[in-house]
Design a protein around this motif. Structure first.
Motif, short mmCIF file in Angstrom:
data_model
loop_
_atom_site.label_atom_id
_atom_site.label_comp_id
_atom_site.label_asym_id
_atom_site.label_seq_id
_atom_site.Cartn_x
_atom_site.Cartn_y
_atom_site.Cartn_z
N SER A 282 1.09 -0.79 0.08
CA SER A 282 0.31 -0.41 0.38
C SER A 282 0.68 1.06 0.19
CB SER A 282 -0.56 -0.04 1.51
OG SER A 282 -1.35 1.17 1.20
N GLY A 283 0.52 2.51 -0.35
CA GLY A 283 1.21 3.27 -0.69
C GLY A 283 0.97 4.56 0.90
N ASP A 284 -0.14 3.77 1.90
CA ASP A 284 -0.29 4.30 2.82
C ASP A 284 1.06 3.85 4.27
OD1 ASP A 284 -0.86 5.32 5.40
OD2 ASP A 284 -2.73 4.76 5.89
N VAL A 285 1.63 4.78 4.90
CA VAL A 285 2.72 4.33 5.18
C VAL A 285 2.47 3.90 6.46
CG1 VAL A 285 2.70 7.02 6.26
CG2 VAL A 285 5.64 5.37 6.19
N ASN A 286 1.21 3.72 7.08
CA ASN A 286 0.72 3.53 8.46
C ASN A 286 0.99 2.09 8.12
OD1 ASN A 286 0.21 5.37 10.05
ND2 ASN A 286 -0.51 6.86 7.96
N ASP A 287 0.44 1.28 6.98
CA ASP A 287 -0.05 0.26 6.62
C ASP A 287 1.90 -0.48 6.61
OD1 ASP A 287 -2.43 0.30 6.23
OD2 ASP A 287 -3.11 0.61 4.35
N ILE A 288 2.86 0.18 6.29
CA ILE A 288 4.23 -0.36 5.99
C ILE A 288 4.71 -0.76 7.69
CG2 ILE A 288 6.26 -0.38 5.05
CD1 ILE A 288 3.95 0.06 3.21
N TRP A 289 4.30 -2.30 7.79
CA TRP A 289 5.83 -2.95 9.08
C TRP A 289 6.33 -4.09 8.71
CZ3 TRP A 289 4.25 -0.73 14.00
CH2 TRP A 289 2.99 -0.27 13.89
N PHE A 290 7.33 -4.35 9.76
CA PHE A 290 8.20 -5.42 9.54
C PHE A 290 7.74 -6.24 9.65
CE2 PHE A 290 11.38 -1.92 9.94
CZ PHE A 290 12.88 -3.09 9.76
N ALA A 291 6.99 -6.66 10.20
CA ALA A 291 6.08 -7.52 10.55
C ALA A 291 4.46 -7.97 9.48
CB ALA A 291 4.86 -7.32 12.03
N ASN A 292 4.68 -6.98 8.77
CA ASN A 292 3.56 -7.60 8.10
C ASN A 292 4.13 -7.25 6.21
OD1 ASN A 292 1.35 -6.75 9.91
ND2 ASN A 292 1.44 -4.49 8.89
N LEU A 293 5.71 -8.10 6.47
CA LEU A 293 5.82 -8.29 5.19
C LEU A 293 5.77 -9.83 4.56
CD1 LEU A 293 9.77 -6.98 5.58
CD2 LEU A 293 7.49 -5.62 4.49
N ALA A 294 5.85 -9.54 3.24
CA ALA A 294 5.21 -11.25 2.78
C ALA A 294 6.23 -11.61 2.90
CB ALA A 294 5.19 -10.90 1.08
N THR A 295 6.05 -13.11 3.19
CA THR A 295 7.51 -14.73 3.12
C THR A 295 9.30 -14.34 2.75
OG1 THR A 295 6.19 -15.92 3.20
CG2 THR A 295 7.76 -16.86 3.11
N HIS A 296 9.14 -13.60 1.30
CA HIS A 296 10.27 -13.77 0.69
C HIS A 296 10.86 -12.36 1.26
CE1 HIS A 296 10.42 -17.16 -2.14
NE2 HIS A 296 9.10 -17.02 -1.67
N ASP A 297 10.53 -11.19 1.42
CA ASP A 297 10.73 -9.99 1.72
C ASP A 297 10.98 -10.12 2.83
OD1 ASP A 297 9.89 -8.50 -0.84
OD2 ASP A 297 8.20 -8.15 -0.55
N ALA A 298 10.30 -11.18 3.82
CA ALA A 298 10.59 -11.17 5.13
C ALA A 298 12.28 -11.75 5.58
CB ALA A 298 9.62 -11.76 5.95
N GLN A 299 12.37 -12.60 4.53
CA GLN A 299 13.19 -13.46 4.80
C GLN A 299 14.44 -12.30 4.45
OE1 GLN A 299 12.56 -16.90 2.04
NE2 GLN A 299 13.43 -17.81 3.35
N VAL A 300 14.62 -11.78 3.33
CA VAL A 300 15.78 -10.92 2.59
C VAL A 300 16.07 -9.43 4.39
CG1 VAL A 300 16.06 -8.30 1.35
CG2 VAL A 300 15.25 -10.83 0.75
N VAL A 301 14.53 -9.22 4.85
CA VAL A 301 14.73 -8.43 6.02
C VAL A 301 15.54 -9.37 7.65
CG1 VAL A 301 14.19 -7.19 8.18
CG2 VAL A 301 12.90 -6.86 5.68
N GLN A 302 14.75 -10.61 7.56
CA GLN A 302 15.62 -11.53 8.07
C GLN A 302 16.97 -11.62 8.59
OE1 GLN A 302 13.99 -12.47 11.30
NE2 GLN A 302 15.55 -13.36 11.78
N LEU A 303 17.96 -11.86 7.50
CA LEU A 303 19.16 -12.05 6.93
C LEU A 303 19.55 -10.87 7.38
CD1 LEU A 303 21.72 -13.64 5.30
CD2 LEU A 303 20.68 -12.64 3.14
N LEU A 304 19.71 -9.84 6.96
CA LEU A 304 20.57 -8.42 7.33
C LEU A 304 20.77 -8.23 8.85
CD1 LEU A 304 18.86 -6.13 4.85
CD2 LEU A 304 21.27 -7.52 4.30
N GLN A 305 19.25 -8.66 9.10
CA GLN A 305 18.93 -8.28 10.80
C GLN A 305 19.51 -8.87 11.81
OE1 GLN A 305 14.76 -8.24 10.97
NE2 GLN A 305 15.04 -5.89 11.67
#
Length: 468
Positions: A282-305
């Motif tokens: 969504s283009g609404d920044v209030n909808d953007i959360w680390f916890a709401n990322l789709a699976t493959h995107d979450a993995q990228v973030v997880q790898l970096l974290q």
């Protein structure tokens, strides 16, 4: 780097092609289909007590049902059953037996264990397996096969849990520790020189809580002797639902981390990098959360974290960025087939930190979208696709549209002092939920739970909140 890029850079300095090559190396790590982030994950299961899995064990009295926490009486019964079983094996094999050693990593085979209300338990187990294997970088569907029930008490030793036969597609183990009183028995999981993951914190709360620990089959495992009481746990083998896929390993975790460590040494001070996430949000920044990322995107973030240096300290500061494309288009006769782009721009609309705080109206961001954003499109304009998020203005034949994508922003902690930007608007907000567990085709939690090297994601700099 391809020949076209070489031709394009012939007139540039010698440094630019090298930097481009470095960018490609970094992107290749994050593009990898097997994005491993942690070789071991352990966590407390606060949402299990409502289930209280009804485990029945063949040969156990008191209706064959195990009580929680495990009572001293049942613990004595179970230990006696183990001795009887070992005695039978001794008689069958003719070998010496001293009553203190079992020949399996678990004392009771799956055939002796019955879990009633299996449907409810399996629903929970599937969510748990998804959540934990995602943190290990495994995005393919995974199933858990019950191997047995393990009982560890004083003076009873057993083979390493990893000393078992892994079936085709098997890549790791999951231990679900049931409420039981014990002292000692800490498990330490490690791989090569990576920091150890310990279950020591489980001991103090063992009577009142459930815990889960999963790790890859190529890890090393050391378990301290139980000093008092008994530790009771269900042991599962983790298997890929499709056994023809590449087997995830701790070696992958180590390889990816080592590659990141090498690249960090060549990082240009004072710069950020961004990696374009797969999904459109969504283009609404209030909808953007680390916890709401789709699976493959979450993995990228997880790898970096979870990437860590050799001392176990996290390598990166990790944020999300909402990218906005604004476009002014002339549309004649109401037909989009005759459009002409009059003007366009791509900007960072907002930055979201790991705590969910939003920073917008940003200036002096040390991030060049054309150069520092890692993606596979020919031009940065192309990453937004053809479908606008919304039409923001119309005047005659001129229409203005906005498009949005999300990227992960990251930079080494070692150069955090050289990173700074101003945000005239900031919004602090709480977490969207502390017990979120998604499904593989929906949402996924990415905050690491006791992952080595994850560290805190606090910024090493202060963002200005100038509302004047």
């Amino acid at each position: 780097m391809d020949s076209a890029q070489n031709d394009e850079n012939d007139d540039n300095s010698d440094d630019e092609p090298a930097t481009m090559d470095w960018n490609e190396q970094l992107r290749s790590i994050l593009d990898n289909d097997v994005r491993s982030s942690s070789f071991c994950v352990t966590q407390r299961l606060d949402h299990v007590p409502a289930l209280h899995p009804k485990i029945h064990l063949t040969g156990l009295t008191v209706n064959d049902r195990i009580s929680y926490p495990l009572t001293h009486h049942q613990s004595m019964q179970l230990e006696e059953m183990v001795k009887v079983a070992c005695e039978k094996r001794r008689n069958n094999s003719g070998s010496d037996y001293d009553g203190s050693v079992v020949d399996k990593p678990w004392e009771f085979d799956a055939s002796q264990v019955t879990i009633y209300e299996q449907e409810k338990w399996n629903e929970f187990l599937n969510s748990l397996v998804h959540d934990m294997t995602l943190q290990m970088g495994v995005s393919s569907p995974v199933k858990a096969q019950l191997l047995g029930l393990a009982l560890k008490g004083p003076g009873v030793s057993a083979p390493d849990l990893l000393d078992c036969d892994f079936q085709h597609g098997g890549f790791g183990l999951l231990e679900v520790q049931l409420p039981s009183y014990y002292k000692g028995g800490t498990m330490v999981v490690s791989y090569k020189d990576e920091p150890n993951v310990s279950t020591k914190e489980h001991v103090d709360e063992s009577q009142d809580a459930y815990f889960a620990t999963c790790f890859f089959a190529d890890c090393e495992l050391q378990t301290e002797t139980i000093k008092e009481g008994s530790r009771l746990s269900l042991i599962y083998q983790l298997q890929l639902a499709d056994p023809t896929l590449p087997i995830p390993t701790a070696a992958n975790v180590w390889k990816h981390r080592e590659e990141l460590r090498q690249l960090v040494q060549k990082w240009e001070e004072g710069t950020m990098k961004g990696y374009l996430l797969d999904e459109t949000y969504s283009g609404d920044v209030n909808d953007i959360w680390f916890a709401n990322l789709a699976t493959h995107d979450a993995q990228v973030v997880q790898l970096l974290q979870s990437a860590a240096d050799t001392e176990g300290d996290s390598l990166f500061v990790v944020h999300l960025a909402l990218l906005e494309k604004w476009e002014s288009v002339s549309i004649s006769d109401g037909s989009e087939d005759h459009d002409e782009i009059l003007d366009s721009s791509v900007t960072v609309k907002a930055v979201i930190d790991a705590d969910g705080n939003i920073f917008s109206d940003i200036t002096m961001l040390p991030f060049d979208i054309d150069w520092d954003l890692l993606h596979d499109a020919e031009e940065v304009d192309d990453i937004f696709g053809d479908e606008p998020y919304e039409e923001v203005r119309r005047e005659g034949d001129v229409h203005e549209f906005t498009y949005y994508r999300v990227a992960v922003l990251f930079w080494p902690r070692a150069i955090a002092d050289s990173i700074a930007f101003d945000a005239s608007t900031s919004l602090k907000r709480g977490a969207p939920g502390s017990s979120f567990i998604g499904t593989r085709d929906k949402r996924a939690r990415v905050e690491p739970v006791n992952v080595p090297g994850a560290g805190r994601q606090d910024d090493p700099f202060v963002l200005d909140d100038d509302s004047d």
